[in-house]
Motif scaffolding. Structure first.
Motif, PDB file in Angstrom:
ATOM      1  N   ASP A 149       0.820  -1.213   0.000  1.00  0.00           N
ATOM      2  CA  ASP A 149       0.000   0.000   0.000  1.00  0.00           C
ATOM      3  C   ASP A 149       0.853   1.262   0.000  1.00  0.00           C
ATOM      4  O   ASP A 149       0.341   2.371   0.102  1.00  0.00           O
ATOM      5  CB  ASP A 149      -0.958   0.020   1.193  1.00  0.00           C
ATOM      6  N   SER A 150       2.170   1.093  -0.142  1.00  0.00           N
ATOM      7  CA  SER A 150       3.077   2.216  -0.022  1.00  0.00           C
ATOM      8  C   SER A 150       3.824   2.456  -1.332  1.00  0.00           C
ATOM      9  O   SER A 150       4.066   1.536  -2.107  1.00  0.00           O
ATOM     10  CB  SER A 150       4.090   1.943   1.101  1.00  0.00           C
ATOM     11  N   ASP A 151       4.191   3.725  -1.554  1.00  0.00           N
ATOM     12  CA  ASP A 151       5.056   4.053  -2.682  1.00  0.00           C
ATOM     13  C   ASP A 151       6.525   3.774  -2.381  1.00  0.00           C
ATOM     14  O   ASP A 151       7.371   3.915  -3.255  1.00  0.00           O
ATOM     15  CB  ASP A 151       4.906   5.543  -3.044  1.00  0.00           C
ATOM     16  N   ASN A 152       6.818   3.405  -1.159  1.00  0.00           N
ATOM     17  CA  ASN A 152       8.204   3.162  -0.769  1.00  0.00           C
ATOM     18  C   ASN A 152       8.755   1.947  -1.503  1.00  0.00           C
ATOM     19  O   ASN A 152       8.262   0.829  -1.330  1.00  0.00           O
ATOM     20  CB  ASN A 152       8.280   2.934   0.745  1.00  0.00           C
ATOM     21  N   ILE A 183      10.160 -10.595  -1.676  1.00  0.00           N
ATOM     22  CA  ILE A 183       9.081 -10.261  -2.604  1.00  0.00           C
ATOM     23  C   ILE A 183       8.853  -8.754  -2.584  1.00  0.00           C
ATOM     24  O   ILE A 183       8.492  -8.187  -1.551  1.00  0.00           O
ATOM     25  CB  ILE A 183       7.767 -10.976  -2.219  1.00  0.00           C
ATOM     26  N   SER A 184       9.046  -8.106  -3.711  1.00  0.00           N
ATOM     27  CA  SER A 184       8.742  -6.682  -3.859  1.00  0.00           C
ATOM     28  C   SER A 184       7.544  -6.542  -4.792  1.00  0.00           C
ATOM     29  O   SER A 184       7.102  -7.542  -5.388  1.00  0.00           O
ATOM     30  CB  SER A 184       9.955  -5.938  -4.425  1.00  0.00           C
ATOM     31  N   PRO A 185       6.983  -5.354  -4.967  1.00  0.00           N
ATOM     32  CA  PRO A 185       5.837  -5.220  -5.873  1.00  0.00           C
ATOM     33  C   PRO A 185       6.151  -5.560  -7.320  1.00  0.00           C
ATOM     34  O   PRO A 185       5.266  -5.939  -8.075  1.00  0.00           O
ATOM     35  CB  PRO A 185       5.443  -3.737  -5.742  1.00  0.00           C
ATOM     36  N   GLU A 186       7.426  -5.426  -7.704  1.00  0.00           N
ATOM     37  CA  GLU A 186       7.788  -5.626  -9.116  1.00  0.00           C
ATOM     38  C   GLU A 186       8.604  -6.878  -9.375  1.00  0.00           C
ATOM     39  O   GLU A 186       8.797  -7.258 -10.526  1.00  0.00           O
ATOM     40  CB  GLU A 186       8.597  -4.429  -9.630  1.00  0.00           C
ATOM     41  N   GLY A 188       2.717   0.083 -11.046  1.00  0.00           N
ATOM     42  CA  GLY A 188       3.023   0.892  -9.876  1.00  0.00           C
ATOM     43  C   GLY A 188       3.131   0.060  -8.613  1.00  0.00           C
ATOM     44  O   GLY A 188       2.893  -1.149  -8.621  1.00  0.00           O
ATOM     45  N   THR A 189       3.501   0.721  -7.520  1.00  0.00           N
ATOM     46  CA  THR A 189       3.754   0.008  -6.269  1.00  0.00           C
ATOM     47  C   THR A 189       2.689   0.234  -5.213  1.00  0.00           C
ATOM     48  O   THR A 189       2.717  -0.400  -4.169  1.00  0.00           O
ATOM     49  CB  THR A 189       5.117   0.438  -5.685  1.00  0.00           C
ATOM     50  N   LYS A 190       1.750   1.133  -5.457  1.00  0.00           N
ATOM     51  CA  LYS A 190       0.801   1.498  -4.403  1.00  0.00           C
ATOM     52  C   LYS A 190      -0.532   0.790  -4.584  1.00  0.00           C
ATOM     53  O   LYS A 190      -1.059   0.691  -5.689  1.00  0.00           O
ATOM     54  CB  LYS A 190       0.588   3.018  -4.391  1.00  0.00           C
ATOM     55  N   ASN A 191      -1.072   0.294  -3.467  1.00  0.00           N
ATOM     56  CA  ASN A 191      -2.389  -0.358  -3.452  1.00  0.00           C
ATOM     57  C   ASN A 191      -2.451  -1.538  -4.418  1.00  0.00           C
ATOM     58  O   ASN A 191      -3.367  -1.669  -5.214  1.00  0.00           O
ATOM     59  CB  ASN A 191      -3.496   0.647  -3.782  1.00  0.00           C
ATOM     60  N   ARG A 223       9.887  -1.011  10.170  1.00  0.00           N
ATOM     61  CA  ARG A 223      10.477   0.337  10.152  1.00  0.00           C
ATOM     62  C   ARG A 223      10.064   1.104   8.898  1.00  0.00           C
ATOM     63  O   ARG A 223      10.206   2.319   8.835  1.00  0.00           O
ATOM     64  CB  ARG A 223      11.993   0.244  10.222  1.00  0.00           C
ATOM     65  N   ILE A 224       9.556   0.390   7.901  1.00  0.00           N
ATOM     66  CA  ILE A 224       9.120   1.022   6.658  1.00  0.00           C
ATOM     67  C   ILE A 224       7.633   1.329   6.769  1.00  0.00           C
ATOM     68  O   ILE A 224       6.826   0.455   7.092  1.00  0.00           O
ATOM     69  CB  ILE A 224       9.391   0.108   5.447  1.00  0.00           C
ATOM     70  N   GLU A 225       7.256   2.578   6.495  1.00  0.00           N
ATOM     71  CA  GLU A 225       5.864   2.979   6.625  1.00  0.00           C
ATOM     72  C   GLU A 225       5.001   2.229   5.609  1.00  0.00           C
ATOM     73  O   GLU A 225       5.329   2.145   4.432  1.00  0.00           O
ATOM     74  CB  GLU A 225       5.732   4.481   6.401  1.00  0.00           C
ATOM     75  N   GLY A 226       3.895   1.706   6.060  1.00  0.00           N
ATOM     76  CA  GLY A 226       2.998   0.969   5.180  1.00  0.00           C
ATOM     77  C   GLY A 226       2.443  -0.247   5.877  1.00  0.00           C
ATOM     78  O   GLY A 226       3.087  -0.842   6.749  1.00  0.00           O
ATOM     79  N   ASN A 227       1.228  -0.629   5.527  1.00  0.00           N
ATOM     80  CA  ASN A 227       0.579  -1.785   6.127  1.00  0.00           C
ATOM     81  C   ASN A 227       1.012  -3.065   5.425  1.00  0.00           C
ATOM     82  O   ASN A 227       1.017  -3.139   4.204  1.00  0.00           O
ATOM     83  CB  ASN A 227      -0.941  -1.642   6.034  1.00  0.00           C
ATOM     84  N   ALA A 228       1.370  -4.067   6.207  1.00  0.00           N
ATOM     85  CA  ALA A 228       1.721  -5.375   5.670  1.00  0.00           C
ATOM     86  C   ALA A 228       0.538  -6.314   5.874  1.00  0.00           C
ATOM     87  O   ALA A 228       0.063  -6.478   6.997  1.00  0.00           O
ATOM     88  CB  ALA A 228       2.965  -5.915   6.367  1.00  0.00           C
TER      89      ALA A 228
END
Length: 257
Positions: free
Chosen positions: A20-23, A53-56, A74-77, A120-125
């Motif tokens: 859910d994050s652009d990070n 596992i990353s978004p891409e 994209g990486t968000k949502n 430590r990385i902002e975003g919901n897992a």
């Protein structure tokens, strides 16, 4: 899963993970060794390290790559479907329909499972639909033994008959089997859980069975070798009412005719 050596020598692990994050550093780490202080090189080999596992894309030690199609979304949502197939020595990892890791000779044995994200990385897992299955039988062996193939890898959009991209691996396995066995004919049977009314579930299961049949025909399988039949909620494998029971009943079966 901390019980030592509960994974068989041939298995598959599937799950959906959420970004859910652009990070770009947001990732999930899948370990097949839950306690690193128990690592033994002779037993565990390469599995000190996690599958990342990353978004891409996917990484494992020096293996792995990104998929341009996933980068474009994209990486968000984004939900991503992860599939890991381990067969004694070989390991393949898919992100949605893209095979991004193929290692023919892995050293060490997976023994258990841990899924980790960096808080430590902002975003919901979020992780859902974790599915672990023992392998070993080839598809045709399953047909000979039981007269059918029961699959959970064919995914649809919620309440629709739209086949999701991560289903391609499972469906192409059926295509390959039917190409190798030209006398094989299947009834594609769609099954639902008990959510919703009976008539709607029966209709949806028929539409989903037809969608699978259409895909197989588009891949070169003669239509005369296939039938489509919706079973709705009439033939549950699990008569419980829990989320796990419902997941067991949402399936596509390829029944020999």
């Amino acid at each position: 899963m901390k019980t030592e050596n509960w994974l068989p020598e041939t298995f598959t692990v599937e799950m959906d993970v959420y970004f859910d994050s652009d990070n770009p550093n947001m990732a999930y780490e899948i370990y097949f060794l839950s306690e690193l202080n128990k690592y033994n090189e002779a037993t565990h080999g390469m599995f000190w390290d996690p599958i990342i596992i990353s978004p891409e894309g996917v990484r494992f030690k020096t293996f792995g790559s990104n998929a341009a199609e996933l980068e474009a979304t994209g990486t968000k949502n984004q939900w991503r479907h992860v599939s890991i197939a381990f067969n004694k020595r070989s390991m393949k990892v898919y992100l949605d329909q893209h095979r991004l890791i193929n290692i023919p000779n892995v050293t060490g044995k997976p023994v258990n499972l841990k899924i980790k994200s960096d808080r430590r990385i902002e975003g919901n897992a979020m992780v859902k639909n974790v599915f672990i299955a023992e392998g070993g039988k080839k598809l045709y062996d399953q047909v000979l033994a039981t007269g059918k193939i029961v699959t959970y890898g064919v995914k649809f959009d919620p309440s629709k008959a739209v086949i999701r991209p991560e289903s391609v691996g499972t469906l192409n396995g059926i295509v390959k089997l039917m190409q190798e066995q030209p006398d094989l004919h299947f009834s594609v049977d769609g099954h639902t859980d008990t959510d919703g009314d009976d008539a709607s579930n029966l209709k949806l299961s028929q539409q989903r069975a037809e969608a699978v049949k259409t895909y197989l025909v588009s891949q070169g399988i003669a239509e005369s070798r296939l039938k489509a039949k919706g079973q709705g909620e009439t033939k549950p494998l699990d008569k419980g009412t829990s989320a796990e029971a419902k997941a067991n009943n949402r399936r596509v079966e390829f029944v020999k005719i």
